[in-house]
Design a protein around this motif. Structure first.
Motif, short mmCIF file in Angstrom:
data_model
loop_
_atom_site.label_atom_id
_atom_site.label_comp_id
_atom_site.label_asym_id
_atom_site.label_seq_id
_atom_site.Cartn_x
_atom_site.Cartn_y
_atom_site.Cartn_z
N LYS A 263 0.84 -1.20 0.00
CA LYS A 263 0.00 0.00 0.00
C LYS A 263 0.88 1.25 0.00
O LYS A 263 1.93 1.25 0.65
N PRO A 264 0.43 2.32 -0.64
CA PRO A 264 -0.74 2.40 -1.53
C PRO A 264 -0.42 1.77 -2.88
O PRO A 264 0.73 1.75 -3.31
N PHE A 265 -1.42 1.23 -3.53
CA PHE A 265 -1.21 0.55 -4.81
C PHE A 265 -2.16 1.09 -5.86
O PHE A 265 -3.21 1.66 -5.55
N ALA A 266 -1.80 0.90 -7.09
CA ALA A 266 -2.65 1.32 -8.21
C ALA A 266 -3.72 0.26 -8.45
O ALA A 266 -3.46 -0.94 -8.36
N ILE A 267 -4.92 0.72 -8.74
CA ILE A 267 -6.04 -0.19 -8.96
C ILE A 267 -5.75 -1.16 -10.11
O ILE A 267 -6.04 -2.36 -10.03
#
Length: 224
Positions: A101-105
């Motif tokens: 996290k954070p990650f791209a959808i």
């Protein structure tokens, strides 16, 4: 395909669940590790998406418990930790992949599809078949040879679950939870009714005998 998402961050969990639902996955969700472990132990999911830092039971403990009981379901860990040791610990516990996290959808979707494909759960309509029965996901119908079965939505889902788990016993509870969901108001006897429907539609081709009743356990799709 049914996916379990276990994440205690409400905003993130709701976003992931919404995204997967839009991609036409059936999604169950849990906010604590003990709830997630219970759901995972039902053996009805094609993929688990687990946060590592969960209340009550950690994501790593869920992985260890699931693997110790022989479940081979693909597991994707979500973690805010980015050290090599944390990643190695997760993979050594039995997880198949991790996402920081954070990650791209788009990356989340790509990882999920890759895991399902790697484990053989993501198949094309021409590949999903057994013993003379085939399924075409595009038209959502089954075929006995070249003869269309004219399956309803739930009949298709039950037969798909049986084929995905061919030659393995599925309990009534597993079939019910997988197809109708944990929160359904329908009684578990609906499973026997839909098995009856499937056998009736397979009977003209003689393929109804592929669906075996395992006394005291459930059902199994098996030749011979």
């Amino acid at each position: 395909m049914r996916i379990l998402v276990v994440e205690d961050d409400n905003i993130l969990r709701e976003a992931v669940v919404s995204l997967l639902s839009e991609e036409n996955y059936d999604v169950d969700e849990a906010t604590t590790g003990d709830e997630g472990l219970y759901a995972a132990e039902q053996g009805i999911h094609d993929l688990l998406v687990l946060d590592i830092m969960l209340p009550v039971v950690s994501g790593l403990d869920i992985v260890k418990t699931i693997r110790s009981k022989g479940f081979t379901v693909p597991i994707l860990l979500l973690t805010a930790r980015d050290s090599i040791d944390d990643r190695v610990t997760g993979l050594e516990a039995g997880a198949d992949d991790y996402l920081v996290k954070p990650f791209a959808i788009r990356e989340l979707l790509a990882r999920i599809k890759a895991l399902l494909r790697r484990k053989g759960n993501l198949v094309s309509e021409s590949e999903l078949s057994y013993g003379g029965i085939s399924l075409n996901n595009k038209v959502r119908d089954g075929f006995a040879g070249n003869q269309a079965l004219g399956l309803s939505t739930k009949e298709y889902d039950v037969l798909e679950f049986l084929i995905l788990n061919k030659e393995q016993i599925l309990t009534r509870e597993q079939i019910f939870d997988r197809i109708w969901g944990f929160d359904s108001d329908t009684t578990i006897s609906i499973v026997d009714l839909y098995i009856h429907y499937l056998r009736k539609k397979l009977s003209p081709s003689g393929l109804d005998t592929l669906i075996k009743t395992v006394r005291g356990a459930g059902f199994m799709l098996k030749e011979g």
